[in-house]
Design a protein around this motif. Structure first.
Motif, PDB file in Angstrom:
ATOM      1  N   ILE A 296      -0.112  14.268   6.740  1.00 46.03           N
ATOM      2  CA  ILE A 296      -1.853  14.311   5.457  1.00 46.03           C
ATOM      3  C   ILE A 296      -1.994  12.984   6.260  1.00 46.03           C
ATOM      4  N   GLY A 297      -1.318  11.981   7.098  1.00 47.79           N
ATOM      5  CA  GLY A 297      -2.317  11.095   8.154  1.00 47.79           C
ATOM      6  C   GLY A 297      -2.986  11.544   9.218  1.00 47.79           C
ATOM      7  N   LEU A 298      -2.851  12.874   9.727  1.00 46.57           N
ATOM      8  CA  LEU A 298      -2.974  13.444  11.130  1.00 46.57           C
ATOM      9  C   LEU A 298      -5.024  14.034   9.886  1.00 46.57           C
ATOM     10  N   LEU A 299      -3.726  14.673   8.704  1.00 47.96           N
ATOM     11  CA  LEU A 299      -5.889  15.049   8.338  1.00 47.96           C
ATOM     12  C   LEU A 299      -6.847  14.457   7.403  1.00 47.96           C
ATOM     13  N   ALA A 300      -6.617  13.317   7.604  1.00 43.11           N
ATOM     14  CA  ALA A 300      -7.218  12.069   7.836  1.00 43.11           C
ATOM     15  C   ALA A 300      -8.197  11.875   8.403  1.00 43.11           C
ATOM     16  N   GLU A 301      -7.461  12.330   9.619  1.00 42.98           N
ATOM     17  CA  GLU A 301      -7.965  12.022  10.505  1.00 42.98           C
ATOM     18  C   GLU A 301      -9.057  12.869  10.663  1.00 42.98           C
ATOM     19  N   CYS A 302      -8.629  14.243  10.832  1.00 42.27           N
ATOM     20  CA  CYS A 302      -9.380  15.142  10.996  1.00 42.27           C
ATOM     21  C   CYS A 302     -10.736  15.813  10.163  1.00 42.27           C
ATOM     22  N   VAL A 303     -10.784  14.726   9.012  1.00 42.41           N
ATOM     23  CA  VAL A 303     -11.693  14.652   7.910  1.00 42.41           C
ATOM     24  C   VAL A 303     -13.082  13.010   8.700  1.00 42.41           C
ATOM     25  N   GLY A 304     -12.482  12.457   8.759  1.00 42.04           N
ATOM     26  CA  GLY A 304     -13.054  11.653  10.150  1.00 42.04           C
ATOM     27  C   GLY A 304     -13.502  12.266  11.303  1.00 42.04           C
ATOM     28  N   ALA A 305     -12.575  12.696  11.792  1.00 39.68           N
ATOM     29  CA  ALA A 305     -13.805  13.497  12.756  1.00 39.68           C
ATOM     30  C   ALA A 305     -14.283  14.515  11.956  1.00 39.68           C
ATOM     31  N   MET A 306     -14.380  15.129  11.586  1.00 44.20           N
ATOM     32  CA  MET A 306     -15.665  16.489  10.566  1.00 44.20           C
ATOM     33  C   MET A 306     -16.817  15.194   9.852  1.00 44.20           C
TER      34      MET A 306
ATOM     35  N   GLY B  36       1.177  -1.083   0.139  1.00 42.64           N
ATOM     36  CA  GLY B  36      -0.077  -0.075  -0.265  1.00 42.64           C
ATOM     37  C   GLY B  36       0.756   1.667  -0.013  1.00 42.64           C
ATOM     38  N   GLY B  37       0.221   2.976   0.738  1.00 41.42           N
ATOM     39  CA  GLY B  37       1.055   3.192   0.014  1.00 41.42           C
ATOM     40  C   GLY B  37      -0.101   4.734   1.198  1.00 41.42           C
ATOM     41  N   PRO B  38       0.102   5.880   0.763  1.00 43.95           N
ATOM     42  CA  PRO B  38      -0.913   6.812   1.402  1.00 43.95           C
ATOM     43  C   PRO B  38      -2.417   6.591   0.999  1.00 43.95           C
ATOM     44  N   ILE B  39      -2.839   6.486   0.408  1.00 45.40           N
ATOM     45  CA  ILE B  39      -4.012   6.194   0.389  1.00 45.40           C
ATOM     46  C   ILE B  39      -4.588   5.220   1.271  1.00 45.40           C
ATOM     47  N   GLU B  40      -3.669   3.691   1.612  1.00 44.48           N
ATOM     48  CA  GLU B  40      -4.439   3.526   2.478  1.00 44.48           C
ATOM     49  C   GLU B  40      -3.628   3.524   3.778  1.00 44.48           C
ATOM     50  N   THR B  41      -3.134   4.521   3.643  1.00 40.81           N
ATOM     51  CA  THR B  41      -3.325   5.447   5.576  1.00 40.81           C
ATOM     52  C   THR B  41      -3.768   6.411   5.528  1.00 40.81           C
ATOM     53  N   MET B  42      -4.824   7.033   4.266  1.00 50.06           N
ATOM     54  CA  MET B  42      -5.614   8.163   4.610  1.00 50.06           C
ATOM     55  C   MET B  42      -7.162   7.122   4.437  1.00 50.06           C
ATOM     56  N   ILE B  43      -7.705   5.755   4.415  1.00 48.88           N
ATOM     57  CA  ILE B  43      -8.534   5.182   4.667  1.00 48.88           C
ATOM     58  C   ILE B  43      -8.381   4.873   6.066  1.00 48.88           C
ATOM     59  N   LEU B  44      -7.389   4.147   7.027  1.00 51.99           N
ATOM     60  CA  LEU B  44      -7.598   4.129   8.080  1.00 51.99           C
ATOM     61  C   LEU B  44      -7.332   5.668   8.820  1.00 51.99           C
ATOM     62  N   GLN B  45      -6.471   6.027   8.404  1.00 49.52           N
ATOM     63  CA  GLN B  45      -6.836   7.517   8.934  1.00 49.52           C
ATOM     64  C   GLN B  45      -8.211   8.295   9.286  1.00 49.52           C
ATOM     65  N   GLU B  46      -8.611   8.176   8.404  1.00 49.11           N
ATOM     66  CA  GLU B  46     -10.215   8.686   8.787  1.00 49.11           C
ATOM     67  C   GLU B  46     -11.083   7.582   9.241  1.00 49.11           C
ATOM     68  N   ALA B  47     -10.785   6.465   9.205  1.00 48.06           N
ATOM     69  CA  ALA B  47     -11.831   5.620  10.378  1.00 48.06           C
ATOM     70  C   ALA B  47     -11.537   6.221  11.526  1.00 48.06           C
ATOM     71  N   PHE B  48     -10.343   6.090  11.976  1.00 43.40           N
ATOM     72  CA  PHE B  48      -9.137   6.492  13.547  1.00 43.40           C
ATOM     73  C   PHE B  48     -10.007   7.890  13.717  1.00 43.40           C
ATOM     74  N   GLY B  49     -10.874   8.543  12.773  1.00 41.66           N
ATOM     75  CA  GLY B  49     -10.585   9.910  13.313  1.00 41.66           C
ATOM     76  C   GLY B  49     -11.459  10.233  13.296  1.00 41.66           C
ATOM     77  N   ARG B  50     -12.590   9.626  12.805  1.00 42.78           N
ATOM     78  CA  ARG B  50     -14.533   9.026  13.074  1.00 42.78           C
ATOM     79  C   ARG B  50     -14.670   7.796  14.256  1.00 42.78           C
ATOM     80  N   ALA B  51     -13.607   7.851  14.783  1.00 44.55           N
ATOM     81  CA  ALA B  51     -13.761   7.102  15.894  1.00 44.55           C
ATOM     82  C   ALA B  51     -13.027   7.133  17.431  1.00 44.55           C
ATOM     83  N   LEU B  52     -12.262   8.691  17.146  1.00 39.82           N
ATOM     84  CA  LEU B  52     -11.432   8.829  17.762  1.00 39.82           C
ATOM     85  C   LEU B  52     -10.188   8.011  18.671  1.00 39.82           C
ATOM     86  N   VAL B  53     -10.052   6.854  17.616  1.00 37.77           N
ATOM     87  CA  VAL B  53      -8.475   5.870  18.074  1.00 37.77           C
ATOM     88  C   VAL B  53      -7.940   6.764  18.569  1.00 37.77           C
ATOM     89  N   VAL B  54      -7.629   6.339  20.075  1.00 38.13           N
ATOM     90  CA  VAL B  54      -6.362   6.726  20.414  1.00 38.13           C
ATOM     91  C   VAL B  54      -5.232   6.039  20.451  1.00 38.13           C
TER      92      VAL B  54
END
Length: 376
Positions: free
Chosen positions: A236-246, A66-84
């Protein structure tokens, strides 16, 4: 340009959302934050078993292609659930630093341990006064003939309290050098504390820490480009987390307005509130578009173009995240500011993201081509 996911990416997106919906409820998260480590080792092992810790790495990097797209997918879901769990600090930033700078033996040792969930590794690079300028390092490493002696202080290290190994950047006569140091090595003092969103971070004081020559990751004096690349991947991983949280805050607010009544009708019938919800939706979709622009920037071979794309995305997404999550609190009213309700925690995550890896001002300056200089 085609932004659709391939079959494997779609399956990854479905699996991570299913696990977070099933096993990562808000009360479960609150319990983890009150635990001794602040996250679940059992869940971390599950991440490894599912291949998530190597999802963003290529086959050559001991990952799963994988690459950045896979990281984005995971981090967006983690942001939605506020994974720690320390996914961003370990499986993205530290892993990318090793992949960019390590030799074959170091990659085999560290990346395989990260992907397998056998070791937690954190990049200890940030320092007080750095302000987004990755080259402004005051930690010093001096060669003593048989190895190196390192002294300095690293601040706000994500995943630091639970790390097994640190990747410490230090100034050497020929430039910035990266060192692998055991978190429990003699001379390493750990000062752990909570970030604003409840996650555990740490400062590290290095008092003449001695390491051998084989602790050097990458070329002596030439580590800064690899560190900058790793941090950009982290942004970019952090930003994916933000989009998930938003996104989660947006639809949670929509559902609340559909059930909460005032003057005998539900709040979603008031036109003024409909307009505010529409603005939140627009901001979220714009942020998602800028996230994709940031992901694309990571493939730039010119570091200046990559940094500009990442910085533009950082400013747009984090400012939008703070705005949308703050609006969500306001539309919820008094319940939105309580610790027992999730919507305020999305705001805390967004506020933290805005300041991490350089604030808005430093990224605007970097985008304009004039990086902030270190404070005198």
């Amino acid at each position: 340009m085609d932004f659709s996911l391939n079959e494997e990416q779609a399956a990854l997106k479905e699996s991570v959302r299913r696990l977070c919906d099933r096993d990562y409820g808000f009360e479960h998260r609150r319990g983890l934050l009150r635990s001794s480590e602040g996250f679940s080792r059992e869940l971390w092992a599950t991440f490894a078993e599912l291949g998530w810790l190597g999802a963003g790495l290529s086959d050559d990097e001991f990952g799963y292609g994988g690459g950045p797209i896979e990281t984005m997918i995971l981090q967006e879901a983690f942001g939605r659930a506020l994974v720690v769990e320390p996914y961003l600090s370990c499986a993205v930033i530290a892993a990318r630093a090793v992949a960019a700078l390590g030799d074959a033996a170091q990659k085999a040792e560290l990346l395989s341990a990260i992907v397998g969930g056998e070791a937690l590794v954190s990049l200890a690079h940030n320092e007080v006064g750095m302000r987004g300028n990755d080259g402004a390092i005051t930690t010093v490493a001096v060669s003593n003939g048989n190895g190196w002696r390192i002294s300095g202080r690293k601040g706000f290290v994500l995943g630091g309290p639970s790390a097994d190994f640190l990747l410490v950047s230090a100034s050497t006569p020929t430039g910035v050098t990266l060192f692998k140091i055991a978190a429990g090595a003699p001379g390493v003092e750990v000062l752990a504390y909570h970030a604003v969103d409840g996650r555990r971070v740490a400062d590290f004081v290095l008092n003449d820490v001695e390491v051998a020559d084989d602790a050097v990751i990458g070329p002596v004096g030439g580590a800064l480009p690899g560190i900058e690349l790793a941090v950009d991947h982290g942004v970019i991983g952090l930003l994916a987390e933000c989009v998930g949280a938003m996104d989660a805050a947006l639809w949670l607010t929509r559902d609340y307005l559909k059930t909460r009544k005032q003057f005998g009708v539900t709040l979603n019938t008031f036109q003024a509130l409909q307009h505010r919800m529409a603005d939140m939706l627009v901001e979220t979709e714009l942020a998602r578009s800028m996230l994709l622009r940031g992901v694309a920037a990571l493939s730039e071979t010119d570091p200046a173009k990559r940094r500009a794309g990442v910085s533009a995305a950082k400013v747009q997404v984090t400012e939008a995240a703070v705005k949308v999550t703050a609006e969500a609190i306001q539309l919820h009213g008094g319940i939105g500011v309580t610790e027992e309700y999730i919507v305020g925690h999305f705001y805390k995550r967004a506020v933290l993201a805005r300041g991490l890896f350089g604030g808005t001002d430093s990224h605007v300056e970097r985008f304009a081509g004039h990086p902030r200089q270190a404070a005198a």
